[in-house]
Scaffold this active site. Structure first.
Site, PDB file in Angstrom:
ATOM      1  N   ASN A 156       4.937  -3.364  14.477  1.00 53.29           N
ATOM      2  CA  ASN A 156       6.263  -2.775  14.217  1.00 53.29           C
ATOM      3  C   ASN A 156       6.432  -1.335  14.694  1.00 53.29           C
ATOM      4  O   ASN A 156       7.540  -0.935  15.054  1.00 53.29           O
ATOM      5  CB  ASN A 156       6.605  -2.899  12.727  1.00 53.29           C
ATOM      6  N   GLU A 252      -3.983   0.060   5.415  1.00 50.12           N
ATOM      7  CA  GLU A 252      -2.570   0.441   5.227  1.00 50.12           C
ATOM      8  C   GLU A 252      -1.784  -0.862   5.276  1.00 50.12           C
ATOM      9  O   GLU A 252      -1.584  -1.435   6.350  1.00 50.12           O
ATOM     10  CB  GLU A 252      -2.115   1.383   6.356  1.00 50.12           C
ATOM     11  N   CYS A 286       7.182  -0.679   6.901  1.00 51.66           N
ATOM     12  CA  CYS A 286       6.496  -0.949   5.632  1.00 51.66           C
ATOM     13  C   CYS A 286       7.089  -0.177   4.461  1.00 51.66           C
ATOM     14  O   CYS A 286       6.868  -0.542   3.311  1.00 51.66           O
ATOM     15  CB  CYS A 286       5.014  -0.634   5.778  1.00 51.66           C
TER      16      CYS A 286
END
Ligand code: NAD
Ligand SMILES: O=C[C@H](O)CS(=O)(=O)O
Length: 477
Positions: A156, A252, A286
């Protein structure tokens, strides 16, 4: 007359040279689904060669100033290629051009901050002489590189999130093997070209492209990899944690980010920012705003403003400067989002705006009448969908924000100092943003989650702590 567009083929980068492969995979333009590159598929032997080269490179240490220089030059070269790289992001991610240019600028900053941090890595004096019997001793700590770092990154934000791994890894004297997301490999390949151009010694930075599960497995099997730094889905994160054994792991992972809007907030500002940060990169961020909790007295005014901003968003060709919402990464993801929204609606949710799919596009969607148990609230949507609901008081909303397996970031709009301080104490996240949304991030800040959002921090200064070991040296004088 027909024009033939040349589709480039890219190799792996191992031990300071490009390596062509017979077997390649295609990277697609996410807007029109045409092939924009053929990229090498690594085999086990390539992964092992890359790890061996990375290990060998550590035998010729780089001084902090040398690391600073390489990273600084790389940041400069990236800015020189800004338009070209942004156009790659437009094509391989489907990210609108204005956002793509922003990502390249941020990536260059991440490299520059990493360069600066390379000169600030230090230990401290430890007063061992204060211990009875140790009066003649003196000690200090120093931070040493972990060694060979494997970096695995998502689709992303494929350039800046790569820089968040390569920058600190090189700044702290490690060597690194990068495995970028297959569907967005080209920006990582360009970054590799840039590091080649700055003259980074061979083996310090190796690039492996190919199937995630296979290359991941081969990296995990190779005991010469000292640390895994991973950004991506909780599913793969768990797998890496399980297989890495006693080695260092930094994760992450995902989130279903909440933002609270209290009755004393600037409603127009809050609604405008929430609309923007719910739909950036088609919601594939996110820390994208996914759950908005609005204090009941201001709900209607907030919703009206958020709807107005959302309805004005321009959807379309990401290469156009007026486009704000591009395609999702793949049609199957748009179909999944459509199914989740339909499921919410069949359980009582109301579509205020959007709710429509057109191939790989999903329209920015605001849902109300939601229940916290619906998938669109409970799981990570990773698409352009936001669920807005009301709350009565501070206790209730804090407990609803915390009722999540995730804990990356949250936002809170309020002018009440006491509510802000209470939220700072009680909300279970790695980052709480007051008077902005969960979606705020700049690259020097510590960034990383609690609970199933992961472990370990990014932001160059903090990632350097993860990527180094603390060693104590004690002198008996
Ligand atoms: N917390 C953060 O900083 C952050 C930032 C961006 C994205 N994300 C998360 O990333 C996810 C979306 O990205 P994605 O779809 O690319 O994630 P993903 O987990 O599918 O893929 C991430 C990377 O892992 C690789 N991979 C796949 N299977 C593997 C395996 N078995 N072993 C090792 N590596 C493997 C992929 O090839 C890719 O390079 C979302 O959950 C999002 O929240 C988190
Ligand atoms: O997808 C999550 C990213 O880390 C957010 S940002 O692009 O770095 O702001």
């Amino acid at each position: 007359m027909t024009t033939t567009v040349q589709v480039p083929t890219y190799g792996l980068y191992i031990d300071g040279r490009w390596k062509e492969k017979q077997v390649t995979f295609e990277v697609l333009n996410k807007y029109n689904q045409t092939t924009i590159a053929h990229v090498a598929s690594a085999e086990k032997q390539d992964v092992d060669e890359a790890v061996a080269s990375a290990k060998q490179a550590l035998k010729l240490p780089l001084s902090p100033y040398e690391r600073f220089t390489y990273l600084k030059k790389a940041a400069e070269l990236l800015i020189k290629r800004k338009e070209e790289v942004a156009n790659v992001l437009v094509q391989e991610v489907g990210k609108p051009i204005t956002e793509s240019l922003g990502e390249v600028e941020r990536a260059a900053q991440t490299l520059e901050i990493s360069a600066e941090e390379a000169k600030r890595i230090h230990g401290e004096g430890v007063p061992v002489e204060a211990a009875p019997g140790s009066e003649t001793r003196q000690a200090y700590t120093k931070r040493v590189p972990v060694g060979v770092v494997a970096a695995i990154t998502p689709f992303n934000v494929p350039l800046n999130l790569v820089c968040h791994k390569i920058g600190p890894a090189l700044a702290s004297g490690n060597s690194v093997i990068l495995k970028p997301a297959e569907v967005t490999s080209i920006s990582a390949i360009i970054l590799m070209q840039i590091f080649e151009e700055v003259g980074l010694p061979r083996g310090r930075f190796n690039l492996i492209t190919g199937n995630g599960a296979k290359t991941g497995e081969w990296l995990l099997e190779n005991e010469d990899v000292n640390m895994f730094t991973f950004t991506g889905s909780p599913r793969v994160g768990k797998l890496i944690r399980e297989k890495a054994g006693l080695r260092k792991v930094s994760l992450e992972l995902g989130n279903n980010s909440a933002t609270i809007v209290h009755n004393d907030a600037d409603i127009v500002q809050a609604a405008t920012l929430c609309a923007q940060k719910s739909f950036n990169n088609a919601g594939q961020v996110c820390i994208s705003v996914q759950r908005v909790y609005v204090q009941e007295e201001i709900y209607q005014k907030f919703l009206d403003q958020m709807k107005k901003v959302t309805e004005s968003l321009e959807i379309g060709d990401p290469s156009q400067s007026t486009t704000q919402i591009g395609p999702m990464i793949a049609e199957k993801e748009a179909i999944r989002v459509e199914q989740w929204v339909n499921e919410a609606v069949s359980n009582g949710a109301k579509i205020e705006v959007g709710g429509k799919r057109d191939g790989v596009f999903y329209a920015p969607t605001i849902l109300t009448n939601v229940d916290d148990s619906m998938k669109v609230c409970r799981q990570e949507v990773f698409g352009p969908v936001v669920a807005v609901s009301t709350y009565r008081d501070e206790e209730e909303v804090i407990s609803r924000v915390n009722d999540s397996i995730y804990g990356l970031q949250a936002g809170l709009f309020t002018n009440s100092l006491s509510f802000a301080m209470k939220a700072a104490e009680e909300i279970e996240v790695g980052g709480l943003i007051i008077n902005d949304t969960s979606g705020y991030r700049v690259d020097q800040m510590p960034y990383g989650g609690m609970k199933q959002s992961g472990s370990g921090k990014e932001g160059p200064k903090y990632a350097i702590e993860e990527m180094t070991e603390e060693k104590i040296v004690v002198f008996n004088l």
